[in-house]
Write an enzyme that holds these catalytic residues in place. Structure first.
Site, PDB file in Angstrom:
ATOM      1  N   VAL A 133      -2.263 -12.409  -7.602  1.00 44.12           N
ATOM      2  CA  VAL A 133      -2.159 -10.903  -8.150  1.00 44.12           C
ATOM      3  C   VAL A 133      -1.496 -10.113  -7.036  1.00 44.12           C
ATOM      4  O   VAL A 133      -1.914 -10.054  -5.718  1.00 44.12           O
ATOM      5  CB  VAL A 133      -3.525 -10.416  -8.555  1.00 44.12           C
ATOM      6  CG1 VAL A 133      -3.250  -8.960  -9.094  1.00 44.12           C
ATOM      7  CG2 VAL A 133      -4.511 -11.568  -9.450  1.00 44.12           C
ATOM      8  N   CYS A 134      -0.552  -9.448  -7.552  1.00 45.74           N
ATOM      9  CA  CYS A 134       0.339  -8.666  -6.472  1.00 45.74           C
ATOM     10  C   CYS A 134      -0.646  -7.454  -6.201  1.00 45.74           C
ATOM     11  O   CYS A 134      -1.154  -6.575  -7.255  1.00 45.74           O
ATOM     12  CB  CYS A 134       1.639  -8.026  -7.291  1.00 45.74           C
ATOM     13  SG  CYS A 134       2.164  -6.788  -6.227  1.00 45.74           S
TER      14      CYS A 134
END
Lengths: 119, 135
Positions: free
Chosen positions: A77-78
């Site tokens: 997940v960024c």
């Protein structure tokens, strides 16, 4: 073949989150490898364990967690996109981890194909 | 930079492979977050020593328009960042001719030097890429 996957849209709002999952599942069944699934834009909302859909609906988040556990898939997940949307380490569902955008670029370099699911 | 690059150290990230990356920008700069977050990916990609280019099509051409004023909508004007791309060695910017013309724009209206190509030429460039990411 080794696939990198980019998920750019949120769960339930957009078909992309479902199609990405179906694609990954089908690719694994055919003997392909998944280098990484990267969640960006509203795609980061696929990762929160606070998700509680109605009981007669599919559970998109748990579905990813289960797949990650069974096939040892890297769900990333960024960090910047996540923080912007209130997603932090302590609310991540099992199998997800938070990291930087470099993980997406690296997936583009290392995978044979990078496949995007979004608009 | 380590956090931004996802903990990937330079040597590890490079691994000697150089691929052709094209970032395709198709949406207006404001109204949705795609243009802003897309630009963040482009900037990070510069740390990986890849062959990076950007294409601007459809409403994406507005991202490069001069004279953006965002105060009234209380959104950050990030258009100066496009001028900084050169400093990251990202110099291959392609703009689709048809998209510019349909919006009454020309090269003089843009913030940075670009190469204007027609849709067939853009398509040929895309076909030549290893990785195409669209925002």
């Amino acid at each position: 073949m080794k696939f990198g996957i980019l998920v750019s849209e949120g769960p339930y709002t957009h078909q992309a989150a479902d199609t990405a999952y179906q694609f990954v599942k089908a690719a694994l069944e055919k003997g392909h490898q998944i280098h990484r699934v990267f969640f960006y834009h509203d795609g980061v909302n696929n990762s929160t364990k606070l998700t509680e859909p109605p009981q007669d609906d599919r559970h998109i988040v748990n579905r990813w967690s289960k797949l990650a556990q069974e096939h040892n898939i890297d769900l990333v997940v960024c960090v910047a996109a996540a923080l912007r949307r209130g997603i932090r380490d302590d609310i991540l569902a099992p199998g997800f981890r938070i990291s930087g955008l470099g993980q997406l670029v690296e997936s583009g370099i290392q995978a044979d194909r990078l496949v995007t699911f979004g608009d | 930079m380590t956090e931004a690059t996802g903990g990937i150290e330079m040597e590890e990230g490079q691994s000697g492979i150089v691929k052709k990356f094209m970032f395709v920008n198709r949406k207006a700069p404001y109204g949705t977050v795609y243009a802003l977050e897309g630009l963040e990916v482009v900037l990070i990609s510069a740390a990986f020593d890849q062959d990076v280019s950007m294409a601007f099509l459809d409403d994406g051409v507005y991202q490069l328009a001069k004279g953006q004023h965002t105060k009234a909508i209380d959104v950050k004007n990030f258009s100066p960042t496009y001028r900084a791309l050169e400093g990251y060695d990202i110099e291959k910017l392609y703009v689709e001719k048809e998209s510019l013309e349909a919006r009454g724009l020309s090269q003089e209206n843009l913030l940075v030097p670009v190469e204007v190509l027609n849709s067939k030429e853009i398509a040929a460039l895309m076909a030549d890429q290893d990785v195409v990411i669209s925002f």
